[in-house]
Design an enzyme around this catalytic site. Sequence first.
Site, PDB file in Angstrom:
ATOM      1  N   GLY A 183      28.509 -18.823  36.263  1.00 34.06           N
ATOM      2  CA  GLY A 183      27.801 -17.656  36.794  1.00 34.06           C
ATOM      3  C   GLY A 183      26.506 -18.001  37.517  1.00 34.06           C
ATOM      4  O   GLY A 183      25.862 -19.017  37.231  1.00 34.06           O
ATOM      5  N   CYS A 186      23.635 -17.987  35.101  1.00 32.63           N
ATOM      6  CA  CYS A 186      24.026 -18.536  33.808  1.00 32.63           C
ATOM      7  C   CYS A 186      23.433 -19.928  33.665  1.00 32.63           C
ATOM      8  O   CYS A 186      23.425 -20.701  34.625  1.00 32.63           O
ATOM      9  CB  CYS A 186      25.546 -18.607  33.803  1.00 32.63           C
ATOM     10  SG  CYS A 186      26.197 -19.683  32.556  1.00 32.63           S
TER      11      CYS A 186
HETATM   12  P1  5GP Z   1      28.391 -14.369  39.066  1.00 28.56           P
HETATM   13  O1  5GP Z   1      29.394 -13.501  39.748  1.00 28.56           O
HETATM   14  O2  5GP Z   1      27.017 -13.814  39.137  1.00 28.56           O
HETATM   15  O3  5GP Z   1      28.473 -15.804  39.492  1.00 28.56           O
HETATM   16  O4  5GP Z   1      28.823 -14.389  37.517  1.00 28.56           O
HETATM   17  C1  5GP Z   1      28.856 -13.206  36.751  1.00 28.56           C
HETATM   18  C2  5GP Z   1      29.230 -13.565  35.316  1.00 28.56           C
HETATM   19  O5  5GP Z   1      28.255 -14.433  34.731  1.00 28.56           O
HETATM   20  C3  5GP Z   1      29.271 -12.386  34.367  1.00 28.56           C
HETATM   21  O6  5GP Z   1      30.403 -11.594  34.504  1.00 28.56           O
HETATM   22  C4  5GP Z   1      29.203 -13.097  33.011  1.00 28.56           C
HETATM   23  O7  5GP Z   1      30.463 -13.582  32.596  1.00 28.56           O
HETATM   24  C5  5GP Z   1      28.311 -14.288  33.298  1.00 28.56           C
HETATM   25  N1  5GP Z   1      26.947 -14.072  32.806  1.00 28.56           N
HETATM   26  C6  5GP Z   1      26.146 -13.007  32.990  1.00 28.56           C
HETATM   27  N2  5GP Z   1      24.950 -13.185  32.393  1.00 28.56           N
HETATM   28  C7  5GP Z   1      24.995 -14.394  31.810  1.00 28.56           C
HETATM   29  C8  5GP Z   1      24.070 -15.146  31.014  1.00 28.56           C
HETATM   30  O8  5GP Z   1      22.927 -14.758  30.771  1.00 28.56           O
HETATM   31  N3  5GP Z   1      24.519 -16.350  30.560  1.00 28.56           N
HETATM   32  C9  5GP Z   1      25.760 -16.817  30.823  1.00 28.56           C
HETATM   33  N4  5GP Z   1      26.124 -17.980  30.290  1.00 28.56           N
HETATM   34  N5  5GP Z   1      26.657 -16.148  31.594  1.00 28.56           N
HETATM   35  C10 5GP Z   1      26.265 -14.957  32.064  1.00 28.56           C
END
Ligand code: 5GP
Length: 346
Positions: A183, A186
């Site tokens: 993410g 993340c």
């Molecule tokens: P993106 O589309 O922004 O790359 O990823 C979104 C996903 O990141 C979310 O659906 C969730 O699974 C993950 N995510 C959201 N917040 C966090 C966080 O604080 N820590 C981690 N490890 N993953 C997150």
Amino acid sequence: MRIEQDLKLGFKDVMIRPKRSTLKSRSEVSLLRKFDFLHTGQSWEGVPIIAANMDTVGTFEMAKALGSLRMMTTVHKHYTKDDWRDFIKSADPEILDYVAVSTGSGSADEEKVAFLMNEYPQLKFICVDVANGYSEHFVSFVKKMRNAHPEKIIMAGNVVTGEMVEELLLGGADIIKVGIGPGSVCTTRVKTGVGYPQLSAVIECADAAHGLSGQIIADGGCKIPGDVAKAFGGGADFVMLGGMFAGHDESGGETIEVDGKKYAEFYGMSSKTAMDKHAGGVANYRASEGKTVRIPYRGPVTETVQDLLGGLRSTCTYVGANRLKELTKRTTFIRVQEQHNTIFSG
Ligand code: 5GP
């Protein structure tokens, strides 16, 4: 200790090879998909892109905007019962086909989901979401949810390997959420060293799920429309987006003006910002596994959606797929050591 030698790939490691095509125009491509679900006997039709259940993405406003375009929103779990009552009173009933209620695996979460499902039977989807879907407690929670809500479509995750996809599907989930560490906000890989390159996770988990007539959601790591196309090409049934849907009018959260430019705050759900806001701070036995960023404000989400869906239609025409469903079959990935040319964009 053991080392797996197989190479695992992320979106940045591949491109989709063009193929001869009979399609004349992008407008001939349909992005709608229809699914029947493993445990419920229900079916659903829509564009299988999902706004993530983060409180600066998966808001009621996002659900209204995306639902009107037949795209899904996993509404974040921090709304109160009263917030839900107000939303359901004002929202077009058809939107609710595109709304999932998110929940963690605690007893307060369980009680709230039971209340919402009982009070608003028109809600069809439950998204059981934990950072680490490998715990026994999580599997038993999914079983409990299946027993309590036999007619609801249950999404569950996150995991990244086939055996856990199978266990969760057999345990009662219909759709498995795939992604640990990719993410945009993340920091799990930084804080723990744990993760799995997202494209390989998607390919392997889709294979496991489809063998049991389940579906998967590729969750996290898509930075540009091309990554979304690669996720679908790799076998994802749905793609979930956080960062790509953040910073819009519908995304919630604060906007800040600096030197006449507007920015929005966006943060991970395990970041210090989120824990301060919703859990009274970071508990002393854990580290935050998410970050907080400031991103340029991007206006209404419909324009981003148009750009995204236009890109996906174009991918389909490049490989000769007249429906999104055909994209996986028509995809040949080539391994590459370069991506797009960034000379003018950084
Ligand atoms: P993106 O589309 O922004 O790359 O990823 C979104 C996903 O990141 C979310 O659906 C969730 O699974 C993950 N995510 C959201 N917040 C966090 C966080 O604080 N820590 C981690 N490890 N993953 C997150």
